[in-house]
Each structure stands twice: as structure tokens, then as C-alpha cells.
Design an enzyme around this catalytic site. Structure first.
Site, PDB file in Angstrom:
ATOM      1  N   HIS A 172     -10.971 -34.198 -13.252  1.00 39.27           N
ATOM      2  CA  HIS A 172     -10.389 -34.459 -14.489  1.00 39.27           C
ATOM      3  C   HIS A 172      -9.193 -34.125 -14.991  1.00 39.27           C
ATOM      4  O   HIS A 172      -8.818 -34.203 -16.243  1.00 39.27           O
ATOM      5  CB  HIS A 172     -11.691 -34.057 -15.546  1.00 39.27           C
ATOM      6  N   ILE A 216      -5.806 -33.405 -19.532  1.00 38.82           N
ATOM      7  CA  ILE A 216      -7.208 -33.134 -19.088  1.00 38.82           C
ATOM      8  C   ILE A 216      -7.736 -34.419 -19.984  1.00 38.82           C
ATOM      9  O   ILE A 216      -7.715 -34.882 -20.971  1.00 38.82           O
ATOM     10  CB  ILE A 216      -7.694 -32.214 -19.980  1.00 38.82           C
ATOM     11  N   CYS A 217      -8.909 -34.876 -19.031  1.00 40.83           N
ATOM     12  CA  CYS A 217      -9.565 -36.094 -19.772  1.00 40.83           C
ATOM     13  C   CYS A 217     -10.866 -35.352 -19.996  1.00 40.83           C
ATOM     14  O   CYS A 217     -11.859 -35.134 -19.120  1.00 40.83           O
ATOM     15  CB  CYS A 217      -9.678 -37.003 -18.261  1.00 40.83           C
ATOM     16  N   LEU A 218     -11.138 -35.212 -21.313  1.00 39.72           N
ATOM     17  CA  LEU A 218     -12.258 -34.329 -21.852  1.00 39.72           C
ATOM     18  C   LEU A 218     -12.683 -35.066 -23.079  1.00 39.72           C
ATOM     19  O   LEU A 218     -11.820 -35.230 -24.001  1.00 39.72           O
ATOM     20  CB  LEU A 218     -11.936 -32.902 -21.979  1.00 39.72           C
ATOM     21  N   PHE A 245      -8.009 -42.034 -23.177  1.00 38.01           N
ATOM     22  CA  PHE A 245      -8.868 -41.903 -21.979  1.00 38.01           C
ATOM     23  C   PHE A 245     -10.066 -42.729 -22.093  1.00 38.01           C
ATOM     24  O   PHE A 245     -10.680 -42.704 -23.061  1.00 38.01           O
ATOM     25  CB  PHE A 245      -9.101 -40.203 -21.544  1.00 38.01           C
TER      26      PHE A 245
END
Lengths: 182, 470
Positions: A114, A121-123, A175
Site C-alpha cells: 500500500h 500511502i493508500c490508507l 484512492f
């Protein structure tokens, strides 16, 4: 925000006070600015096969003017701690009064399904699921735990394509959060 | 010219300084300090500094004690502004074209919240608001020097009206341009009641330094070398105020001793302990005998002023609550609008105080004075007479009652005798006998007739008489 204070300055002050004690294991505050709106933390993942001791991960957290209603701008950066700043006491570059030993190592962006190679950051917590109840501390802990529970030594599948077209500010990217396993 | 002006600075000399204004003295602005820029400006209470830590009373969003708290259906409490900002942001993120009302999710547990639904988002119980409003805070202007502290509900009024360190517009008229009114900000304590411009430059009373109202006190205390004060210990009267405290330290080190009663005015100064003892013995120092009583009275006065201040504030708070409609009319005869008619707080206080005094006096009067008065004027004879008249009245009533009973019995008797007699003798003279009864002359007539009848019947049978029980 030039000149004026952040509208939630008191909250930032509280968070800063609690963070500067470095009471979280593996998370160290490395840099902060006067307005308490830009921070850099060093994240360590201990006893992990993928993330070795020589790899230094630095997380940049930038507080926007809508904080805490809106999420801060968070991304991994390459940061060289051994930089002589104006208010350094010792030449090692540590900003904290109590001696923090700067580890020897290579600053890197961690490899994680991620985390894109440009540091974005893909969060979900940083985008859709952000609430004002979250704080800088909760973000740090989430990211540290995200790294800790990872066992895949790979980048996101669309890494190359994304990095080519990505904006500088990860908040501009929408995202799509689909993966609950990591 | 200049010698004259240096001795009497408040007038200003005619030639130059009346037109000199020092605009360079700027008000110090801190992040929290408040300036009254327009009549509508309100202080931002978010930046208040609290005296003690406030753990559970903090909003999770802003981490400060709640301001106008609202509670959600899921049990979490937030400041009104905070939760609305949060819902606004959530709405703009989703970009839903929905209704006007804000809806979103609780920041702590993501329960759906619709601000239009009173069950989802409602005002926190007043108990919490009151607890928080009672928290002790420092003045917003404390960085400028204001030493006030008090409850949070008092803060707004203090900063708006009372605080001497709030920035206000000077509002002074400058003579160079009669229509110009000075608009610069100064601290309220420097504002001139006579609407003179506080930036006016005048000369120090003692030296030639040019001063403005703002710089005056600082200069006199810390700079001026010519404002001479007298040292009480050694009678040296050429000491500038700046050096006075140090000098007095030195003096006391040398061993100058003051009488303990010096605060009420004993001017005695000696050089050692023995002379002090001698001074205090006998009747040499009357004031030192008085000293303990003076302290007692002082303490009493202090505690009374403290109480008074507190009560005054409570009254202000209650009045504010009334005006906001939180409490109803407290039982006074005037309507709420009437009470609020008085523009100043002093008039309102006087009115309430007078009303209260009236009620209190009425009550006291009824309780204490009336019985006292009554007791005095009533004496025994009157009571006896009263009792007698009372009894008399009762007896008269009894008599009337008996009379009525007798009349009715007579009626019965006559009826019986008449029917008996008519059965025996066949006819009887007086036809009007069974006529109207009850009026007095008729009764007399009937009496005579009845007597005859009685005699008639008694001749006949005494048993019947017995039966009639007359």
C-alpha cells in the site's frame, strides 16, 4: 496561514507536547517547525524479516488548515537526519534535547503493497475514514502497525503507472480502498 | 516658555506640544489578546487559558473544554462548532446533493448523525454546561498584564466591559483637525474620560523627557531620575523612585528598624531592637495597641468585599440568564421587559434590591410587628366583653331556635285539640284560629285560645296533658 496561528493551535500544542516525549516505541520525532504544522517522524519496525535495521523510514506529516476536521498530509520521504540546522546543539543533527542517537543506515521508502514508491500511502484513515477523533499519534501507530503486519515484499500493482501521473500532494489523489488483508 | 511648560505639563505649552502626537506607541498584540474594534466584536473564547487541567470536559475535536456542547445519540459530546464543521466537511467530501441539513457520522464511532433530527444531535444537559462555565480561567489579555481570573462565564463580560487591557479606539479629539477622531488602538486603561487623545505628548513632571499616557508610568518607575521620593528610614529625600527599593534594602541592612505599626501611621524609626522595645512599652506608641484590632477589621472588610463581589457576579449571571429566557420572572411584579428597561447594570441592581427590600420588610412587618401591636391594644376587659357578646349571640340564636320549636309544637297541639274539640262540641267560635301563625300578635291570640283549650282539656283528662308534655 502566514503570520496567524492555526485555529486549533491549542490542540496541536497538546499533541506536540505528548509526542515530543517520544513515548511510543519505535517512533521518534525528528523534525518539527515553529507553527507545529510540519513534522517528520522516524518509524522503526523491530524484529521484522522484511524491514531491516539499516533501513530508515521517515514519515512526513503536514497539518492542513482544516485539521482536525480534515486529515493531515502524510507520506513517506527520504530525509537525511545528519543535516546541520541553525538550532543544533551537537553536530549529529538531533533536534531533541535528550540525546537521541541517530542510527546509521540508508533512508528509504518502505516496500509495502500500500505504499507507492513516491512515498504516497493508500490508507483509509488518511482519506475517507478520517475523523476528528483521530490524531497524529493514531496515524503514526496505524502506519507502524501496517508495516508490522506486512509480509509481502512488493509494491502496489499499479505503482509504476501511478508514480508517473501522481500529483505532489497525496491528498489530491482519490484512492480506492479495496484491500482489507494488509 | 519651555521652563513654564516643564513645570505644568498637563496643560501643554501653547506653542508646540499641544499639537504633537506620538503615534509610534503601538498596542502589543498577542495571539489571545482582544481588541474592541467595533461595537459588535466578540472575544474568541477558544484561546482562553484555564487555571487547572480539564480532562473529561474536553471536546475530542478541539481538545478544549466544550463550548455550547451538543450530544449525539451514541452518547458522545462535542462543541457545537466542532461537530458542525465535521459534518460540513463530510458532506463536501461526499459531494452529495442532499438536503440542506448536515448529516454525517459521529467522529468517534461512525454512527450516522443527522443534525436536523433532534434525537441524533441534541443539546447537552445544562449540568455539564454549568460545570464547564464554572471552570477558572485567566483573562484573555493576561499576556498584556491583566491579572484577573475568574469563572469562564464571567470572562466575556470582563473582557468586553471591565478589562483595562482590552484594546479600544482612542477616540480622542486632536486639535490639529477638529473633526478628526483618533482611531488608533490603545489599552482601555489609558483611555481619557474627557475624550482627549491619549497619544498626546507631554513633558514629564520632573525631567524633560517627552511622554505619552502609555509611556508615563513606565518612565516614572524605571527611568526618570528626578522624581524624588523620601526614604522613610533615613529621611533622605533625593532618591528617584527607580532606586528607592534598593535604597530601602540597604537602609534596613544598616539596621534601621520601623515600628510594626508603621502601616497605620506610626512614623517612628530607630536603629536597633532595644530602642524598638522601649518605644513600644508603656504608652509611647498608642498605635501599636490598636494594631491587632486594625488587622481584624481589615480582614473582615476584605472578606465582605470578596463576598460582595461574588454576589454581584451571581446577580449579573442571573440577570443574563433571565434576559436569555433561561429563568422566568423570579416572582417580581415587573415583567421581564420592565426589568431590562434599565440600561445600566447599576439601575437593574438598585431596582431588584429595592424590590427585595420591600418584600423583606413586608414579611418582617407581618411576622413580627403586627402581633406585637395587637397584643398591646388588647386588654382583658375587651376580651371579656368580646366573649360575652359572643355568648350572647349564641344564646340568642338558641332562643330563636327554641321559639321556633315551641311554635311548631303549639301548632300541633292546637290542631289536635281543635280536632278533638270539634269532634266533641261540634263548633267553635273563633274561625281565625287555624289562620296564620308565627306573627307575634297572632301568637298572643293563640296563647289565650290555647290556654282556654288547655284548661278545657285539663278538665277533661290530665293524661292528655302529660302526653303533650307542655
Amino acid at each position: 496561514m502566514a503570520g496567524g496561528r492555526h485555529p486549533f493551535y491549542k490542540r496541536l500544542l497538546k499533541e506536540y507536547k505528548s509526542l515530543s516525549t517520544n513515548s511510543l516505541s519505535g517512533i521518534t520525532m525528528v523534525k518539527n517547525d515553529e507553527n507545529l504544522t510540519e513534522f517528520i517522524f522516524r518509524i522503526e519496525v523491530t524484529n521484522h524479516t522484511l524491514y531491516k535495521k539499516e533501513d530508515l523510514f521517515h514519515l512526513s506529516i503536514i497539518i492542513t488548515s482544516e485539521y482536525p476536521v480534515d486529515s493531515p498530509r502524510v507520506q513517506f520521504v527520504i530525509f537525511d537526519e545528519i543535516v546541520i540546522d541553525d538550532d543544533d546543539k551537537d553536530s549529529k543533527g538531533s533536534e531533541n534535547k535528550d540525546t537521541v542517537v541517530v542510527p546509521n543506515g540508508v533512508p528509504k521508502i518502505p516496500i509495502h503493497p500500500h505504499v507507492y514508491s513516491n512515498g504516497h500511502i493508500c490508507l483509509n484513515l488518511l482519506g475517507e475514514d478520517w475523523t476528528p477523533a483521530c490524531s497524529i499519534e493514531s496515524v503514526l501507530l496505524s502506519i507502524q502497525s501496517m508495516l508490522n503486519t506486512n509480509d509481502k515484499n512488493e509494491r502496489p500493482p499499479d505503482d509504476a503507472a501511478y508514480v508517473k501521473r501522481a500529483p505532489l500532494n497525496p491528498k489530491s489523489t482519490t484512492f480506492i480502498y479495496h484491500d482489507d488483508t494488509v | 516658555m519651555s521652563e513654564l511648560s516643564s513645570s505644568n505639563s498637563s496643560d501643554g505649552s501653547e506653542s508646540q506640544s499641544i499639537n504633537d502626537y506620538d503615534d509610534s506607541v503601538e498596542i502589543k498584540s498577542y495571539a489571545t489578546s482582544f481588541d474592541l474594534l467595533t461595537s459588535e466584536s466578540r472575544p474568541d473564547l477558544r484561546n482562553t487559558k484555564y487555571k487547572s487541567s480539564t480532562d473529561h470536559l474536553n471536546c475530542p475535536i478541539c481538545q478544549q473544554p466544550f463550548m455550547e456542547p451538543l450530544t449525539t445519540i451514541c452518547g458522545h459530546t462535542f462543541c457545537k462548532e466542532c461537530i458542525y464543521e465535521c459534518l460540513k466537511m463530510a458532506k463536501s467530501n461526499q459531494q452529495s446533493s442532499g438536503s440542506d441539513s448536515l448529516s454525517g457520522y459521529c467522529p468517534l464511532d461512525r454512527t450516522p448523525i443527522d443534525s436536523a433530527n433532534i434525537n441524533d444531535l441534541f443539546p447537552t444537559p445544562l449540568l455539564i454546561s454549568n460545570l464547564i462555565d464554572d471552570l477558572k480561567v485567566y483573562c484573555l489579555n493576561h499576556e498584556r498584564g491583566c491579572e484577573w481570573d475568574g469563572s469562564r462565564w464571567e470572562l466575556e463580560r470582563h473582557v468586553l466591559i471591565d478589562c483595562g487591557f482590552t484594546g479600544v479606539k482612542c477616540g480622542g479629539v486632536r486639535y490639529e483637525n477638529k473633526n478628526a477622531v483618533c482611531q488608533l488602538l490603545i489599552e482601555r486603561r489609558f483611555a481619557d474620560e474627557n475624550h482627549g487623545c491619549s497619544h498626546q505628548v507631554f513633558q514629564c513632571n520632573f525631567c524633560n523627557q517627552e511622554l505619552t499616557k502609555m509611556t508615563e508610568s513606565d518612565h516614572l518607575e524605571n527611568e526618570c531620575l528626578f522624581n524624588y521620593q523620601t526614604c522613610e528610614l533615613c529621611s533622605n529625600d533625593m532618591i528617584p523612585l527607580k532606586n528607592l527599593s534598593k535604597h530601602q534594602e540597604n537602609c534596613s541592612k544598616i539596621g534601621m528598624v520601623k515600628c510594626p505599626a508603621h502601616e497605620i501611621g506610626c512614623k517612628w524609626v530607630g536603629s536597633n531592637e532595644t530602642s524598638l522595645e522601649i518605644h513600644q512599652q508603656g504608652n509611647n506608641c498608642q498605635l501599636s495597641h490598636f494594631l491587632p484590632y486594625y488587622h481584624k477589621i481589615n480582614d473582615k472588610v476584605d472578606s465582605l468585599t470578596e463576598e460582595n463581589r461574588f454576589l454581584q457576579k451571581q446577580i449579573n449571571k442571573i440577570l443574563d440568564s433571565i434576559v436569555q429566557g433561561k429563568i422566568t420572572n423570579l416572582g417580581y411584579n415587573e415583567s421581564i421587559e420592565e426589568i431590562n428597561k434599565f440600561k445600566t447594570i447599576e439601575d437593574q441592581d438598585k431596582l431588584l434590591y429595592l424590590n427585595f427590600e420591600i418584600d423583606r420588610l413586608k414579611f418582617e412587618f407581618n411576622e413580627k410587628i403586627m402581633p406585637f401591636i395587637n397584643k398591646h391594644t388588647m386588654n382583658e376587659q375587651e376580651t371579656v366583653i368580646n366573649n360575652l357578646t359572643h355568648d350572647n349571640f349564641m344564646m340568642k340564636e338558641d332562643l330563636n331556635l327554641q321559639r321556633v320549636l315551641i311554635n311548631s309544637l303549639r301548632k300541633q297541639l292546637q290542631f289536635l285539640l281543635f280536632s278533638r274539640n270539634s269532634a266533641r262540641t261540634g263548633a267553635f267560635g273563633t274561625g281565625g284560629m287555624v289562620g296564620s301563625m308565627g306573627a307575634a300578635p297572632n301568637v298572643l291570640l293563640m296563647d289565650d285560645v290555647a290556654n282556654e283549650l288547655l284548661e278545657a282539656s285539663s278538665r277533661s283528662s290530665s293524661e292528655e296533658r302529660l302526653n303533650l308534655k307542655l
